[in-house]
Each structure stands twice: as structure tokens, then as C-alpha cells.
Write a protein that holds these residues in place. Structure first.
Motif, PDB file in Angstrom:
ATOM      1  N   VAL B  36      -0.863  -4.272   0.755  1.00  0.00           N
ATOM      2  CA  VAL B  36      -1.000  -3.108   1.947  1.00  0.00           C
ATOM      3  C   VAL B  36      -2.131  -3.126   2.747  1.00  0.00           C
ATOM      4  O   VAL B  36      -2.197  -2.276   3.764  1.00  0.00           O
ATOM      5  CB  VAL B  36      -1.025  -1.626   1.098  1.00  0.00           C
ATOM      6  CG1 VAL B  36       0.426  -1.482   0.423  1.00  0.00           C
ATOM      7  CG2 VAL B  36      -1.983  -1.512   0.028  1.00  0.00           C
ATOM      8  N   LEU B  38      -3.001  -5.997   4.276  1.00  0.00           N
ATOM      9  CA  LEU B  38      -2.973  -7.009   5.195  1.00  0.00           C
ATOM     10  C   LEU B  38      -2.677  -6.696   6.672  1.00  0.00           C
ATOM     11  O   LEU B  38      -2.023  -5.462   6.541  1.00  0.00           O
ATOM     12  CB  LEU B  38      -1.402  -8.053   4.765  1.00  0.00           C
ATOM     13  CG  LEU B  38      -1.674  -8.686   3.359  1.00  0.00           C
ATOM     14  CD1 LEU B  38      -0.299  -9.656   2.995  1.00  0.00           C
ATOM     15  CD2 LEU B  38      -2.710  -9.825   3.627  1.00  0.00           C
ATOM     16  N   THR B  39      -3.080  -7.368   7.630  1.00  0.00           N
ATOM     17  CA  THR B  39      -2.804  -6.901   9.015  1.00  0.00           C
ATOM     18  C   THR B  39      -1.354  -7.696   9.565  1.00  0.00           C
ATOM     19  O   THR B  39      -0.826  -8.550   9.011  1.00  0.00           O
ATOM     20  CB  THR B  39      -4.168  -7.182   9.738  1.00  0.00           C
ATOM     21  OG1 THR B  39      -4.414  -8.456   9.654  1.00  0.00           O
ATOM     22  CG2 THR B  39      -5.147  -6.379   9.314  1.00  0.00           C
ATOM     23  N   TYR B  40      -0.993  -7.218  10.566  1.00  0.00           N
ATOM     24  CA  TYR B  40       0.099  -7.669  11.384  1.00  0.00           C
ATOM     25  C   TYR B  40       0.246  -9.157  11.320  1.00  0.00           C
ATOM     26  O   TYR B  40       1.347  -9.714  11.365  1.00  0.00           O
ATOM     27  CB  TYR B  40       0.127  -6.948  12.734  1.00  0.00           C
ATOM     28  CG  TYR B  40       1.742  -6.392  12.857  1.00  0.00           C
ATOM     29  CD1 TYR B  40       2.581  -5.984  12.149  1.00  0.00           C
ATOM     30  CD2 TYR B  40       2.172  -7.256  13.898  1.00  0.00           C
ATOM     31  CE1 TYR B  40       3.784  -5.739  12.348  1.00  0.00           C
ATOM     32  CE2 TYR B  40       3.521  -7.071  14.282  1.00  0.00           C
ATOM     33  CZ  TYR B  40       4.424  -6.168  13.598  1.00  0.00           C
ATOM     34  OH  TYR B  40       5.794  -6.092  13.808  1.00  0.00           O
ATOM     35  N   TYR B  41      -0.913  -9.687  11.480  1.00  0.00           N
ATOM     36  CA  TYR B  41      -0.892 -11.194  12.043  1.00  0.00           C
ATOM     37  C   TYR B  41      -1.314 -12.201  10.833  1.00  0.00           C
ATOM     38  O   TYR B  41      -1.486 -13.045  10.827  1.00  0.00           O
ATOM     39  CB  TYR B  41      -1.869 -11.607  13.083  1.00  0.00           C
ATOM     40  CG  TYR B  41      -1.182 -11.099  14.574  1.00  0.00           C
ATOM     41  CD1 TYR B  41      -0.459 -12.116  15.315  1.00  0.00           C
ATOM     42  CD2 TYR B  41      -0.856  -9.865  14.864  1.00  0.00           C
ATOM     43  CE1 TYR B  41       0.242 -11.897  16.401  1.00  0.00           C
ATOM     44  CE2 TYR B  41      -0.363  -9.584  16.186  1.00  0.00           C
ATOM     45  CZ  TYR B  41       0.135 -10.581  16.974  1.00  0.00           C
ATOM     46  OH  TYR B  41       0.788 -10.072  17.863  1.00  0.00           O
ATOM     47  N   TYR B  45       1.974 -10.800   5.702  1.00  0.00           N
ATOM     48  CA  TYR B  45       2.295  -9.751   6.046  1.00  0.00           C
ATOM     49  C   TYR B  45       3.820  -9.298   5.648  1.00  0.00           C
ATOM     50  O   TYR B  45       4.008  -8.257   5.272  1.00  0.00           O
ATOM     51  CB  TYR B  45       2.341  -9.198   7.458  1.00  0.00           C
ATOM     52  CG  TYR B  45       2.251  -7.867   7.963  1.00  0.00           C
ATOM     53  CD1 TYR B  45       1.483  -7.108   7.846  1.00  0.00           C
ATOM     54  CD2 TYR B  45       3.720  -7.526   8.516  1.00  0.00           C
ATOM     55  CE1 TYR B  45       1.772  -5.552   8.066  1.00  0.00           C
ATOM     56  CE2 TYR B  45       3.958  -6.233   8.928  1.00  0.00           C
ATOM     57  CZ  TYR B  45       3.016  -5.310   8.634  1.00  0.00           C
ATOM     58  OH  TYR B  45       3.317  -3.921   8.834  1.00  0.00           O
ATOM     59  N   LYS B  53       8.593  -6.782  -4.144  1.00  0.00           N
ATOM     60  CA  LYS B  53       9.917  -6.175  -4.474  1.00  0.00           C
ATOM     61  C   LYS B  53      10.944  -6.708  -5.353  1.00  0.00           C
ATOM     62  O   LYS B  53      11.266  -6.283  -6.366  1.00  0.00           O
ATOM     63  CB  LYS B  53      10.444  -5.627  -3.150  1.00  0.00           C
ATOM     64  CG  LYS B  53       9.815  -4.483  -2.267  1.00  0.00           C
ATOM     65  CD  LYS B  53      10.493  -4.200  -0.980  1.00  0.00           C
ATOM     66  CE  LYS B  53      10.293  -5.231   0.113  1.00  0.00           C
ATOM     67  NZ  LYS B  53      11.043  -4.735   1.296  1.00  0.00           N
ATOM     68  N   GLY B 140       6.157   6.512  -2.747  1.00  0.00           N
ATOM     69  CA  GLY B 140       4.763   5.794  -2.292  1.00  0.00           C
ATOM     70  C   GLY B 140       3.473   6.250  -2.879  1.00  0.00           C
ATOM     71  O   GLY B 140       2.775   5.528  -3.656  1.00  0.00           O
TER      72      GLY B 140
END
Lengths: 192, 189
Positions: B36, B38-41, B45, B53, B140
Motif C-alpha cells: 500500500v 508503493l507508488t504508481y511507477y 504496484y 489477494k 479496508g
């Protein structure tokens, strides 16, 4: 007694001299969902991602004789963001983006309205988003107005503007193509 | 090979499932907290949540299998003083409840909009409860708190096992490591 007389005189004046009529007040028809606050933002620069805010409310006033006095006020429930993906919406509500626990509402209050005479106008106002208030300018198109089939009177506008996310304290890196988001506002009001 | 449990100790199946579940719970906890942030790049991600999951679904199956195996087998006699045995039983029960609750809460996040959870392309678990108001947000929060509770209780469980090993010097920990019938220390004396 005097007050009653005055009111009567005023009423007569208003009815006979249309220019004197008070500004027409409208409530945005969110109940019947004839109003939409939509956004779109580039995904990596390869496509457009669309979303909307499902819950908001607002009013506007517009007088054809004095359009420069038109005004609008809208409050948006930020948690109602819906981009058709629960995990993404959860992320958007979180601290990386709108932080809706801290900033549950966004607000737009107009400060000026300028018609260009061709059915378009520029609406200026203060947008408060994530606790930051900034002046934004919205390109407006008058779509139409008139009686509805159920005894009411409606008027609708379409507005578009582009906001820079960083201006509102959102600086999660989505890539260079995704630093701004376009807002598309579709507003239909029912005259009160 | 001692597959089944006896009143004196655990069999291979129970031991293997215990340590598998323990390992996966700890890995999923770390993976969850990491992903959670982690960034978009980041390369991970998209893959880290998918992995989290899918592994969670497999863990659910493993824990359910453990319970079934537990019911089909005799339970090794608990060691320690009466209050310790009662407490241990309560903690074991709580660990199962927390594991299932955590996994169900996690499932309810990802399936809140009706999407299924893909398990390594092998099969998909469809959504059931969906579109509840703010489902993904509430699930969540609950998932995070349950996961923390589970880890804290599991740590206490581990500490208790070490206490049996080094303070009480009984066979509680050993019999979860080796599948043979171990005589309790008191009967050795």
C-alpha cells in the motif's frame, strides 16, 4: 398594512415590468440525477479515465435580463467519488489523493459570470478542494431552458474546466500526462 | 511416517499445515503493509496486490483444510497448568477466528464492486456481498486492524511456545516441530 400595500405594489410592478423581476432561483436537480460532476484524467498519456462524484447539491440563480448577476453554489461529497473500480476509489479517497476523512466536502462558490452573447459564458468562482481554495474559471455553455412536462420550469448549463492537481495539494505521481484533470459539469436546475 | 495426530503429538500433515499457515500469514502481513506504500511507477504496484489477494485465497483454503484435519484427528493432550491450557485453547480459537475474519474482510475490499479475485490464472473467486455503502473503505479499515490483531496474538502464541520450551522445558514446541510421538518430560523423569 403599509407593508401589505407595498408588497402589492411591488408584485404588480414585477408582473407588469419584467425587467424588475427578481433573479430566478434554481435548485440543481440532483434528486432526479439531471446533474453530473464528472472528471477525466489521462492514464499514462495513453487513454482517458472517467469518473464522477455521485453526491452533491447546489443552487443557482439566473436572470436572463441580468445574466451578469448569475451565481451558483455547489457542495460535493468527496467520498462519493466513483471511477467504476472499488480499489481505485478507495485509493482516491485516501491520503494520497483527496483524504476525505479530513476533507469530506469540496465547494464551489461563484464570484463572477460573464456572457459572451453566443450562448457561452465564463463562470469564475472559488473552488475549495482538499482544504485549498483557489479561483477557477469555467467555460459555460447554455444548453436550454423552458417548461418541463410536469408543471415545472428548468434551465441547464454545461461547464468545463481543467484543474492542476498539485494546486490542490494532490501531488501523487501519476505521470507527466496526468498532472491535470478535466472537469465536466452538467447542471440542470428546477426553478423555485 | 506419522501422518495423523495422536494424543501424544502431531502428525506430519498438522505440522506442515501449521508452519505453512504461519509463514504465509507473516509474509502476507508484510506484503500488505509494503504494497500500500508503493507508488504508481513501482514495478510491483500492480503485481504485489494481485499476489497478496491470490495468496490470501489459497491461505483461506489451507486454513479451512487445517480445521477439517483437526476435526478428523485426535488432539494432542495440552501441556502445562490448567489455566495455561484454557488460555492456550482460547488463543488457538482466537487465531482461527482472526485469520478467517481478516481474509473475509480482505475479500470484501477487492470484490466490493463485483469484481472477482483471480488466483494466479487458475481460478477466480466471484463477488458475493457487494455494493454496500462504502464497502471497500470499511472492509479496508477492518482488514488492517484485524491483520494487526492477528499478528500481535500470533506473536504472543509464539512467545508462549518459547516459554514452554525454555522456562517450563516441556514438549509443547518440540511436538510441533517433529512428527513422532514424544513422551512428555514429566513421564521421562
Amino acid at each position: 398594512m403599509l407593508r401589505k400595500k407595498l408588497t402589492a405594489v411591488l408584485m404588480t410592478l414585477m408582473l407588469t415590468v419584467p425587467g424588475l423581476a427578481l433573479a430566478e432561483d434554481y435548485v440543481i436537480d440532483t434528486k432526479g440525477a439531471h446533474a453530473f460532476i464528472q472528471f477525466r484524467i489521462q492514464h499514462l498519456g495513453y487513454s482517458w479515465l472517467y469518473g464522477r462524484f455521485n453526491d452533491f447539491e447546489g443552487t443557482f440563480s439566473y436572470d436572463e435580463k441580468k445574466p451578469e448577476n448569475a451565481s451558483i453554489e455547489v457542495t460535493i461529497d468527496m467520498a462519493s467519488i466513483d471511477s467504476n473500480h472499488a480499489e481505485r476509489d478507495k485509493h482516491l479517497r485516501g491520503e494520497d489523493f483527496f483524504d476525505v476523512d479530513k476533507f469530506p466536502e469540496a465547494r464551489f462558490v461563484s464570484t463572477a459570470f460573464e456572457e459572451h452573447g453566443d450562448g457561452t459564458a465564463t463562470l469564475t468562482g472559488d473552488l475549495t478542494l482538499k482544504g485549498v481554495t483557489r479561483s477557477v474559471s469555467i467555460d459555460v455553455q447554455h444548453i436550454g431552458h423552458g417548461e418541463d412536462p410536469w408543471g415545472g420550469y428548468r434551465r441547464g448549463f454545461q461547464g468545463t474546466t481543467t484543474i492542476t492537481l498539485k494546486d490542490f495539494n494532490i501531488d501523487y505521481n501519476l505521470g507527466p500526462a496526468s498532472r491535470t484533470a478535466e472537469l465536466e459539469l452538467s447542471v440542470e436546475g428546477i426553478r423555485q | 511416517m506419522q501422518w495423523r495426530n495422536s494424543v501424544d503429538g502431531y502428525g506430519v500433515v498438522a505440522i506442515a499445515l501449521h508452519w505453512l499457515v504461519a509463514l504465509v500469514v507473516v509474509v502476507l502481513f508484510g506484503l500488505g503493509l509494503w504494497m500500500v506504500e508503493l507508488t504508481y511507477y513501482d514495478d510491483w504496484y500492480r503485481t504485489a496486490p494481485d499476489l497478496h489477494k491470490a495468496t490470501g485465497i489459497l491461505l483461506f483454503i489451507a486454513v479451512a483444510a487445517r480445521l477439517v484435519w483437526r476435526w478428523l484427528n485426535p488432539s494432542p493432550r495440552p501441556l502445562g497448568r490448567p489455566w495455561e491450557r484454557r488460555l492456550a485453547h482460547g488463543v488457538h480459537l482466537l487465531l482461527y477466528v482472526l485469520m478467517f475474519a481478516t481474509m473475509i474482510a480482505g475479500y470484501l475490499i477487492s470484490t466490493a464492486d463485483g469484481r472477482a479475485i483471480e488466483v494466479f490464472g487458475l481460478f477466480a473467486v466471484p463477488a458475493t456481498l457487494r455494493d454496500l455503502p462504502n464497502q471497500e473503505d470499511i472492509a479496508g479499515e477492518v482488514h488492517l486492524w484485524l491483520a494487526w490483531s492477528l499478528i500481535v496474538i500470533a506473536a504472543l502464541h509464539a512467545l508462549a511456545a518459547l516459554k514452554h520450551r525454555f522456562v517450563d522445558r516441556d514438549a509443547t514446541l518440540e511436538r510441533m516441530l517433529r512428527p513422532r510421538k514424544i513422551q512428555t518430560r514429566s513421564s521421562d523423569d
